[in-house]
Motif scaffolding. Structure first.
Motif, PDB file in Angstrom:
ATOM      1  N   GLY A   1      15.328 -23.321  -2.391  1.00  0.00           N
ATOM      2  CA  GLY A   1      14.190 -24.126  -1.955  1.00  0.00           C
ATOM      3  C   GLY A   1      14.316 -25.573  -2.380  1.00  0.00           C
ATOM      4  N   THR A   2      14.839 -25.799  -3.579  1.00  0.00           N
ATOM      5  CA  THR A   2      15.048 -27.159  -4.070  1.00  0.00           C
ATOM      6  C   THR A   2      16.081 -27.890  -3.218  1.00  0.00           C
ATOM      7  N   GLU A   3      17.156 -27.193  -2.850  1.00  0.00           N
ATOM      8  CA  GLU A   3      18.182 -27.809  -2.003  1.00  0.00           C
ATOM      9  C   GLU A   3      17.612 -28.210  -0.646  1.00  0.00           C
ATOM     10  N   LEU A   4      16.803 -27.336  -0.061  1.00  0.00           N
ATOM     11  CA  LEU A   4      16.233 -27.662   1.245  1.00  0.00           C
ATOM     12  C   LEU A   4      15.270 -28.841   1.146  1.00  0.00           C
ATOM     13  N   ALA A   5      14.443 -28.850   0.106  1.00  0.00           N
ATOM     14  CA  ALA A   5      13.504 -29.955  -0.071  1.00  0.00           C
ATOM     15  C   ALA A   5      14.240 -31.288  -0.215  1.00  0.00           C
ATOM     16  N   ARG A   6      15.300 -31.295  -0.987  1.00  0.00           N
ATOM     17  CA  ARG A   6      16.070 -32.526  -1.160  1.00  0.00           C
ATOM     18  C   ARG A   6      16.729 -32.957   0.142  1.00  0.00           C
ATOM     19  N   SER A   7      17.180 -32.005   0.931  1.00  0.00           N
ATOM     20  CA  SER A   7      17.844 -32.337   2.194  1.00  0.00           C
ATOM     21  C   SER A   7      16.867 -32.882   3.219  1.00  0.00           C
ATOM     22  N   MET A   8      15.601 -32.493   3.111  1.00  0.00           N
ATOM     23  CA  MET A   8      14.592 -32.931   4.080  1.00  0.00           C
ATOM     24  C   MET A   8      13.965 -34.261   3.721  1.00  0.00           C
ATOM     25  N   ARG A   9      14.073 -34.701   2.464  1.00  0.00           N
ATOM     26  CA  ARG A   9      13.434 -35.953   2.066  1.00  0.00           C
ATOM     27  C   ARG A   9      14.065 -37.130   2.776  1.00  0.00           C
ATOM     28  N   PRO A  10      13.255 -38.043   3.327  1.00  0.00           N
ATOM     29  CA  PRO A  10      13.817 -39.237   3.964  1.00  0.00           C
ATOM     30  C   PRO A  10      14.438 -40.152   2.924  1.00  0.00           C
ATOM     31  N   THR A  11      15.477 -40.859   3.330  1.00  0.00           N
ATOM     32  CA  THR A  11      16.160 -41.781   2.436  1.00  0.00           C
ATOM     33  C   THR A  11      15.474 -43.147   2.493  1.00  0.00           C
ATOM     34  N   THR A  12      15.002 -43.629   1.355  1.00  0.00           N
ATOM     35  CA  THR A  12      14.371 -44.948   1.281  1.00  0.00           C
ATOM     36  C   THR A  12      15.438 -46.004   1.003  1.00  0.00           C
ATOM     37  N   PRO A  13      15.145 -47.291   1.292  1.00  0.00           N
ATOM     38  CA  PRO A  13      16.129 -48.337   0.997  1.00  0.00           C
ATOM     39  C   PRO A  13      16.544 -48.357  -0.465  1.00  0.00           C
ATOM     40  N   ASP A  14      15.585 -48.134  -1.388  1.00  0.00           N
ATOM     41  CA  ASP A  14      15.927 -48.131  -2.803  1.00  0.00           C
ATOM     42  C   ASP A  14      16.836 -46.968  -3.129  1.00  0.00           C
ATOM     43  N   ALA A  15      16.545 -45.802  -2.529  1.00  0.00           N
ATOM     44  CA  ALA A  15      17.378 -44.636  -2.795  1.00  0.00           C
ATOM     45  C   ALA A  15      18.788 -44.849  -2.271  1.00  0.00           C
ATOM     46  N   ALA A  16      18.881 -45.470  -1.079  1.00  0.00           N
ATOM     47  CA  ALA A  16      20.203 -45.738  -0.517  1.00  0.00           C
ATOM     48  C   ALA A  16      20.975 -46.696  -1.406  1.00  0.00           C
TER      49      ALA A  16
END
Length: 225
Positions: free
Chosen positions: A160-175
Motif C-alpha cells: 500500500g505504501t508503494e502504491l501511494a508513493r507511485s500515485m503522488r504527483p511530483t512537485t517542482p521542489d520534489a523534482a
C-alpha cells in the motif's frame, strides 16, 4: 486523485474482496484519494455479452472507463488452475491496450494453499506488463493460513505504501530534490562508470561527462606510480 479497485471474487463475502479492502486501506493511509471498487462478479453477464457482441452494456462501460481513468489500480483475483480466474482475465481482455500505460498497479491474489503464491509473478505481472502498466515491486498473495499472520499484514502495508508513493504527483521542489539526490559526485561516478577495452576512466566531470585516456597510457602511469 482516483484509486480504482478491481476484485474478482465470486462469493459474498470473499477473501478476495477482503484482501482488496485491506490493500485499499493501506494505500489510503498514505494518500488522499477517492476509491472506487469494481466487483466483477456483478458484471459477469455483461462481460460475456461484450465478448460476444463487441458492445459493452452501460454498467460495464462505466467500469472500463473508470479503470482507464484511474490514477492507481489495485487488481485482486482468486486463483483457479494455478492462474488468475477466467472472469478476471475476461475483464482485462476488454481494456484497451493503451488505457493503463504508465498507471501504477498493485497486484493481489488469494488461494487455498501457499503453493500458488507465485501466481502474481508468473501470471498477473506479465498480463499487466503487456498492458504497459507500471506494476509495483511488491505483490500480495494470501493463502488461507495467512489470514491473521503478521507476515501478511507487513506485506499489505508495504504494498500500500508503494502504491501511494507511485500515485503522488511530483512537485517542482520534489523534482529538484530528486535531481540533487541522484547527482553523482566525481569519485562515485568514476567508480561505477563502465570501462572499455581501449580506455580507462581517470575522472568524471558531471558538467562535461567522463574523461578517458588510452589503456596503454593509463597502464604506464600506474606502473610509474
Amino acid at each position: 486523485m482516483k484509486l480504482v479497485v478491481v476484485s474478482a471474487g465470486l462469493s459474498s463475502p470473499s477473501s478476495t474482496r477482503l484482501l482488496a479492502d485491506r490493500l485499499t486501506a493501506a494505500t489510503l493511509g498514505h494518500l488522499d484519494a477517492e476509491p472506487e471498487v469494481i466487483e466483477l462478479r456483478e458484471l459477469a453477464t455483461q462481460i460475456a455479452q461484450h465478448l460476444v457482441t463487441g458492445f459493452p452494456p452501460a454498467r460495464l462501460a462505466a467500469a472500463l472507463d473508470a479503470v482507464a481513468a484511474a490514477d492507481g489500480l489495485i487488481a485482486v483475483t482468486p486463483v483457479f488452475a494455478a492462474s488468475y480466474s477466467g472472469l478476471f482475465k475476461s475483464f482485462f481482455d476488454l481494456i484497451d491496450n493503451d488505457a493503463l500505460t504508465g498507471t501504477p498497479v498493485l497486484l493481489g491474489a488469494t488461494g487455498g494453499t501457499a503453493r500458488h503464491s507465485l501466481v502474481t509473478e508468473h501470471a498477473m505481472r506479465p498480463l499487466f506488463t503487456h498492458l504497459r502498466a507500471l506494476v509495483l515491486p511488491t505483490a500480495v498473495y494470501a493463502a488461507s493460513q495467512d489470514w491473521g499472520e503478521q507476515g501478511l499484514a507487513r506485506r499489505i502495508t508495504r504494498a500500500g505504501t508503494e502504491l501511494a508513493r507511485s500515485m503522488r504527483p511530483t512537485t517542482p521542489d520534489a523534482a529538484s530534490n530528486t535531481a540533487s539526490n541522484t547527482a553523482l559526485d566525481t569519485d562515485t561516478a568514476a567508480a561505477i562508470a563502465p570501462r572499455s577495452l581501449t580506455g580507462a576512466i581517470t575522472s568524471a566531470d558531471p558538467a562535461h561527462g567522463f574523461k578517458t585516456v588510452p589503456f596503454e597510457q593509463r597502464l604506464a602511469a600506474l606502473r610509474a606510480e
